[in-house]
Design a protein around this motif. Structure first.
Motif, short mmCIF file in Angstrom:
data_model
loop_
_atom_site.label_atom_id
_atom_site.label_comp_id
_atom_site.label_asym_id
_atom_site.label_seq_id
_atom_site.Cartn_x
_atom_site.Cartn_y
_atom_site.Cartn_z
N GLN A 65 -2.21 -13.81 -9.61
CA GLN A 65 -3.56 -13.32 -9.89
C GLN A 65 -4.55 -13.79 -8.82
OE1 GLN A 65 -4.48 -11.06 -12.09
NE2 GLN A 65 -6.54 -11.18 -11.22
N LEU A 66 -4.26 -14.94 -8.23
CA LEU A 66 -5.12 -15.44 -7.16
C LEU A 66 -5.14 -14.48 -5.98
CD1 LEU A 66 -6.92 -17.76 -6.19
CD2 LEU A 66 -4.86 -18.86 -5.29
N ASN B 111 -4.88 -11.27 -6.17
CA ASN B 111 -5.77 -10.18 -6.56
C ASN B 111 -7.24 -10.60 -6.45
OD1 ASN B 111 -3.79 -8.28 -7.12
ND2 ASN B 111 -3.54 -8.99 -9.22
N ASP B 112 -7.54 -11.83 -6.86
CA ASP B 112 -8.91 -12.33 -6.79
C ASP B 112 -9.39 -12.42 -5.34
OD1 ASP B 112 -8.83 -12.51 -9.56
OD2 ASP B 112 -8.41 -14.68 -9.55
N VAL B 113 -8.55 -12.96 -4.48
CA VAL B 113 -8.90 -13.07 -3.06
C VAL B 113 -9.04 -11.67 -2.45
CG1 VAL B 113 -8.12 -13.89 -0.79
CG2 VAL B 113 -7.86 -15.35 -2.80
N GLY C 205 -10.02 -9.02 -3.95
CA GLY C 205 -11.31 -8.50 -4.40
C GLY C 205 -12.46 -9.05 -3.57
N LEU C 206 -12.37 -10.32 -3.17
CA LEU C 206 -13.41 -10.91 -2.32
C LEU C 206 -13.48 -10.22 -0.95
CD1 LEU C 206 -12.86 -14.72 -3.01
CD2 LEU C 206 -14.76 -13.30 -3.81
N ARG D 297 -5.94 -4.43 -4.17
CA ARG D 297 -4.92 -5.24 -4.84
C ARG D 297 -4.48 -6.39 -3.94
NH1 ARG D 297 -0.02 -1.60 -5.93
NH2 ARG D 297 -0.26 -1.38 -3.70
N GLY D 298 -3.96 -7.43 -4.60
CA GLY D 298 -3.44 -8.57 -3.85
C GLY D 298 -2.23 -8.19 -3.01
#
Length: 118
Positions: free
Chosen positions: A54-55, A57-59, A61-62, A67-68
């Motif tokens: 999930q990290l 995906n979060d990165v 998004g930044l 998608r990651g």
């Protein structure tokens, strides 16, 4: 403003680093240390992406990437380009060394053959 501007800048910076490593002279300890540190960073990043998907995906998004997995693919492309260029440079150096050795051996054989016929 383009939502993917940040990832474009990061990827272009990565390619610029690869380009600098290509033209940066030297094969000394500093260059070897940079290679090892870079490889270690790639391995640690991969391990973090596996442990915490999930990290990624979060990165992503930044950076404005959907998608990651896409972010990891972009990073892999930059790493692959660097690997291909480094491998090509290594093969060129090895080819040059083999050529020099073959020349030295041929000259040595010619000198030895010339001394036998005298």
């Amino acid at each position: 403003m383009d939502s993917q501007l940040l990832i474009k800048l990061v990827l272009l910076a990565g390619l610029a680093v690869v380009a600098l490593l290509i033209v940066w002279p030297g094969r000394g300890a500093r260059r070897m240390a940079l290679r090892r540190i870079s490889l270690l960073l790639v391995v640690v990043t991969a391990a973090v992406a596996v442990i915490f998907p999930q990290l990624a995906n979060d990165v992503a998004g930044l950076f404005g990437v959907g998608r990651g997995a896409d972010l990891l693919l972009y990073g892999l492309v930059v790493a692959f380009v660097g690997y291909v260029i480094a491998t090509r440079a290594h093969h060129s150096r090895v080819d040059l060394q083999v050529t020099e050795l073959a020349r030295a051996q041929a000259l040595g054989a010619a000198v030895d053959a010339g001394s036998i016929h005298r």
